[in-house]
Design an enzyme around this catalytic site. Structure first.
Site, short mmCIF file in Angstrom:
data_model
loop_
_atom_site.label_atom_id
_atom_site.label_comp_id
_atom_site.label_asym_id
_atom_site.label_seq_id
_atom_site.Cartn_x
_atom_site.Cartn_y
_atom_site.Cartn_z
N VAL A 13 0.86 -1.18 0.00
CA VAL A 13 0.00 0.00 0.00
C VAL A 13 0.90 1.23 0.00
O VAL A 13 1.71 1.42 0.90
CB VAL A 13 -0.92 0.02 1.24
CG1 VAL A 13 -1.82 1.25 1.23
CG2 VAL A 13 -1.77 -1.26 1.30
N THR A 14 0.77 2.07 -1.02
CA THR A 14 1.53 3.33 -1.02
C THR A 14 0.72 4.37 -0.26
O THR A 14 -0.51 4.29 -0.19
CB THR A 14 1.83 3.84 -2.45
OG1 THR A 14 0.62 4.39 -3.01
CG2 THR A 14 2.35 2.74 -3.36
N GLY A 15 1.40 5.33 0.33
CA GLY A 15 0.68 6.32 1.15
C GLY A 15 -0.01 5.65 2.33
O GLY A 15 -1.04 6.13 2.80
N ILE A 20 -6.67 7.31 4.00
CA ILE A 20 -7.28 6.18 3.27
C ILE A 20 -6.33 4.98 3.29
O ILE A 20 -6.74 3.84 3.52
CB ILE A 20 -7.65 6.60 1.83
CG1 ILE A 20 -8.72 7.70 1.86
CG2 ILE A 20 -8.12 5.39 1.02
CD1 ILE A 20 -9.05 8.31 0.50
N VAL A 65 7.14 7.20 -4.13
CA VAL A 65 6.57 6.67 -5.38
C VAL A 65 7.15 7.32 -6.63
O VAL A 65 6.95 6.83 -7.74
CB VAL A 65 5.02 6.80 -5.42
CG1 VAL A 65 4.38 6.02 -4.29
CG2 VAL A 65 4.57 8.26 -5.40
N TYR A 163 -4.42 19.07 -9.98
CA TYR A 163 -4.87 17.88 -9.24
C TYR A 163 -5.89 17.11 -10.09
O TYR A 163 -5.79 15.89 -10.29
CB TYR A 163 -5.48 18.30 -7.90
CG TYR A 163 -6.03 17.17 -7.07
CD1 TYR A 163 -5.20 16.36 -6.30
CD2 TYR A 163 -7.40 16.89 -7.04
CE1 TYR A 163 -5.70 15.31 -5.54
CE2 TYR A 163 -7.92 15.85 -6.28
CZ TYR A 163 -7.06 15.06 -5.53
OH TYR A 163 -7.57 14.03 -4.77
N LYS A 167 -5.90 13.24 -11.69
CA LYS A 167 -6.91 12.24 -11.31
C LYS A 167 -7.67 11.72 -12.55
O LYS A 167 -8.07 10.56 -12.60
CB LYS A 167 -7.86 12.81 -10.26
CG LYS A 167 -7.16 13.08 -8.93
CD LYS A 167 -6.53 11.81 -8.37
CE LYS A 167 -5.88 11.99 -7.01
NZ LYS A 167 -5.28 10.76 -6.50
N ALA A 197 -12.75 12.49 5.10
CA ALA A 197 -12.09 13.17 6.23
C ALA A 197 -10.74 12.52 6.51
O ALA A 197 -10.66 11.45 7.12
CB ALA A 197 -12.99 13.11 7.45
#
Ligand SMILES: NC(=O)c1ccc[n+]([C@@H]2O[C@H](COP(=O)([O-])OP(=O)(O)OC[C@H]3O[C@@H](n4cnc5c(N)ncnc54)[C@H](O)[C@@H]3O)[C@@H](O)[C@H]2O)c1
Length: 255
Positions: A13-15, A20, A65, A163, A167, A197
């Site tokens: 899992v990145t981040g 999240i 990444v 951004y 996406k 959140a």
């Protein structure tokens, strides 16, 4: 509902130190995966690791990444620790920035693309190559990847065009990559969260928040766990016929 049962598969899992990412790591660990919690912020990754049941089964790693050598280092760490490279991947690393289109500088644009779009591309490529190189398994079910786009990548919000562009790119990349990888037994899908959140949205302007929640039929932000549920479903065999799907998890906003 039947458990996802990842049965000792390795999940990167990145981040993983973020909102999240952390929720995804918690759920994956609960469902039996060995979780590699990676983040550019090692302390944040370690904090996530400490929340997992049986942390000794999992790994927290510093991984950027945007740097190929850093991602390859994580693959080496996986082989060293688990004897195999990851067969599950969640690209959750991301950054956000608010600025009118005309004021966005070249360095701001480059950084956004480097992390959100090129990062997702690069990590997916390195992980996929490693998995195929090992020649493990064949046919369907060799691996699964989930990218995180945003409802903004579909709806095109103002004051964050860089951004939004990344996406939108993640959606297109997901579909193209999914088309090629399905034949090799790796399913690629993505999610489009609405407002969640997390630390990313912590300092959001209250007027923007009010405007957004007004157009969200559920009228509230998502809890990271609500997004993680969909991501983990997309990683599991329970979504075995889903390829290149881009699922909105937005409380109905911008449907
Ligand atoms: N929070 C929301 O409302 C929302 C909505 C739609 C989409 N998303 C997307 O979901 C993903 C996760 O967001 P979040 O809300 O958990 O954010 P977050 O800020 O809580 O987590 C993002 C994590 O990415 C890490 N990161 C940043 N640059 C990195 C790099 N170069 N290499 C490795 N890690 C790096 C950060 O250290 C952080 O821990 C992002 O892609 C974000 O764009 C979030």
């Amino acid at each position: 509902m039947a458990p996802c049962d990842f049965n000792g598969q390795v999940a990167l899992v990145t981040g993983g130190g973020g909102g999240i990412g952390c929720a995804v790591c918690l759920l994956l660990a609960q469902e039996g995966a060995h979780v590699m919690v990676t983040d550019i912020n090692l302390e944040a990754a370690r904090q996530t690791l400490s929340k997992l049941s049986s942390p000794e089964k999992h790994l927290a790693l510093n991984m950027d990444v945007t740097q190929q050598s850093s991602v390859e280092g994580a693959i080496a760490a996986s082989r060293d620790r688990y004897g195999v490279s990851p067969s599950l991947l969640v690209n959750s690393a991301g950054i956000a920035h608010i600025s009118p289109f005309l004021d966005i500088t070249r360095p701001q644009l480059d950084k956004m693309i480097d992390v959100n779009l090129k990062g997702t591309f690069l990590v997916t490529q390195v992980v996929t190559r490693a998995l195929l190189e090992e020649g493990r398994g064949s046919g369907e079910g060799r691996g699964a990847i989930v990218n995180i786009s945003s409802i903004a990548g579909k709806a095109g919000f103002s004051d964050r065009s860089h951004y939004v562009a990344t996406k939108g790119g993640v959606i297109a990349f997901t579909k193209a990559c999914a088309t090629e990888m399905a034949k090799k037994g790796i399913r690629v899908n993505c999610v489009l969260p609405g407002y969640v959140a997390t630390p990313l949205t912590e300092g959001i302007d209250q007027n923007i928040l009010k405007w957004y929640l007004n157009k969200t039929p559920l009228g509230r932000p998502a809890n990271p766990a609500e997004v993680a549920e969909v991501i983990v479903f997309l990683l599991s065999r329970r979504s075995s016929y889903m390829v290149g799907s881009c699922l909105e998890v937005s409380g109905g906003a911008d449907m």
